[in-house]
Structure formats: structure tokens, C-alpha cells
Design a protein around this motif. Structure first.
Motif: not given
Length: 234
Positions: A76-87
Motif C-alpha cells: 500500500s502507499k503507506k507501506k511503500l513510504t515505510a519501505y523507502r524510509r527503512y529498507d
């Protein structure tokens, strides 16, 4: 063992009014953990679209993309943001440093937004800038600024380091130093590093060479004879 990065039948189509542009068509490849991979191809071949999809900055039209067992293309968009931020750590052609922050503060910025950051001062030391931590970007050379940008990406402790023409704005000698740093980071830290370039001469430094032309993968080959950056000429 499944691949660390996997593209399966990836298609990307951009629509402008009635016109459809096929940026990627049936792209398939794998990258293993800890590999240094170079994606090479002419301007407009689709390299940056691949990087943007893998980095969670663009979505695909068809197919699926995985990193470390997670299907990024289904997030989801929210999870993609977390992915860009952390991974994912990003290094671009232009370093995008914050001009009114010191080198150390620029690196600390990244470590403030992630779960398990590495020590900013230690990372700057690793990239050879222990003496420049209090300097502002304007007081650093182009190569030093790019090393701060790499340190900032590494401080996030990412699963993957994505570099888009990281030496494009640098002179030859400085470009070599930056590439050496990326190669060393991969070897010493077991970091999975992906470098996008139009420069065919850089391919001998990679474990895996993926050639892109006209939106599709024309070849994927493993390099049994890895050459040190110092010995590469272009």
C-alpha cells in the motif's frame, strides 16, 4: 535459496493523453544478497524506471517485484513510504545535501528517520571524512559531498543501496574514488549495491551485469573476473 531482489515479468506503461509509452516490457532478473550489480544501458533504455520501481518511487503496470521475500509491488502507499524510509538507501547523480547543515548533521538526518541507524560519525569516518564532519556542503569538494551522500544512505542501515549515475557530476579521478567506496562497502559490509550507469567501462567492477535496451533486459551475466576500480580506465 530465493533471490534477494527479483523482477518478474515487469511492465511499465505511461499514459499521456491518448499516447502510451512502454518504458519497460517483460523485465525479468534476479540479484543475490551482497552482490554488486551494475545495470547498464543507453539514456532512455529504462534503467531509471527499474531503479524507481525497486526503490518504491514508482509503481509498475504489470508483474511483480520482490526484495528479501517481500512483494514491494503489492504494498500500500503507506507501506511503500515505510519501505523507502527503512529498507532502501539512495544515492543520486546530484547529492541533494541540505546546505545549511554540516556533513555530520546531513548524515544524522537520515538516521533520525529509521529503525536501526548506524552511528553517523563512524560512517563518515568509514567514507574517509572524519576530519570534515563540521564542514558545510559548500566547504566540501564535489567528491566529498558525494561521499557525505553515500554516508547518509548507509547510515539508514538499508537492505539495499541504489545508486543512479553516482559519478555523473564528478570528474574522472573523483568518480573513481566514489566507485571504489561503493565497491568496498559492498565487499566489507555485505551490502547489496545496485549502480545504474550508461558507462559500459564500469561493468568489470560488478558481480552481476544487467544490460537494458529499449525497455527490456538484453542480457544478464555474472562476472567471474572482477576488476578493481583502480585498474578500470574510461
Amino acid at each position: 535459496m530465493s533471490a534477494y531482489v527479483e523482477f518478474k515479468n515487469v511492465k511499465k506503461t505511461y499514459k499521456t493523453g491518448e499516447i502510451e509509452v512502454h518504458a519497460l516490457n517483460d523485465v525479468n532478473f534476479e540479484i543475490n544478497k551482497g552482490e554488486f550489480c551494475v545495470i547498464v544501458g543507453a539514456s532512455g533504455a529504462g534503467k531509471t524506471t527499474i531503479l524507481n520501481i525497486l526503490g518504491g518511487m514508482d509503481t509498475l503496470t504489470e508483474g511483480s517485484v520482490f526484495l528479501d521475500g517481500t512483494e514491494i509491488s503489492a504494498l500500500s502507499k503507506k507501506k511503500l513510504t515505510a519501505y523507502r524510509r527503512y529498507d532502501v538507501g539512495f544515492v543520486f547523480q546530484f547529492n541533494n545535501l541540505v546546505q545549511n547543515l554540516t556533513a555530520l548533521e546531513n548524515v544524522e538526518l537520515a538516521s533520525q528517520i529509521c529503525r536501526e541507524p548506524l552511528d553517523a560519525a563512524k560512517i563518515l569516518e568509514q567514507v574517509g571524512l572524519a576530519e570534515r564532519t563540521k564542514n558545510f556542503p559548500a566547504q566540501l569538494s564535489g567528491g566529498e559531498q558525494q561521499r557525505v551522500a553515500i554516508a547518509r544512505a548507509l547510515a539508514k542501515n538499508p537492505k539495499l543501496l541504489l545508486c543512479d549515475e553516482p559519478t555523473g557530476a564528478l570528474d574522472y579521478a573523483t568518480g573513481k574514488q566514489v566507485l571504489q567506496l561503493l565497491q568496498d562497502t559492498c565487499r566489507k559490509n555485505g551490502m547489496t549495491v545496485l549502480v545504474i550507469t550508461h558507462n559500459q567501462a564500469l561493468t568489470p567492477m560488478a558481480d552481476r551485469i544487467i544490460t537494458v535496451s529499449s525497455g527490456t533486459i538484453s542480457s544478464v551475466r555474472m562476472n567471474d573476473n572482477i576488476v578493481d576500480i583502480a585498474d578500470i580506465e574510461w
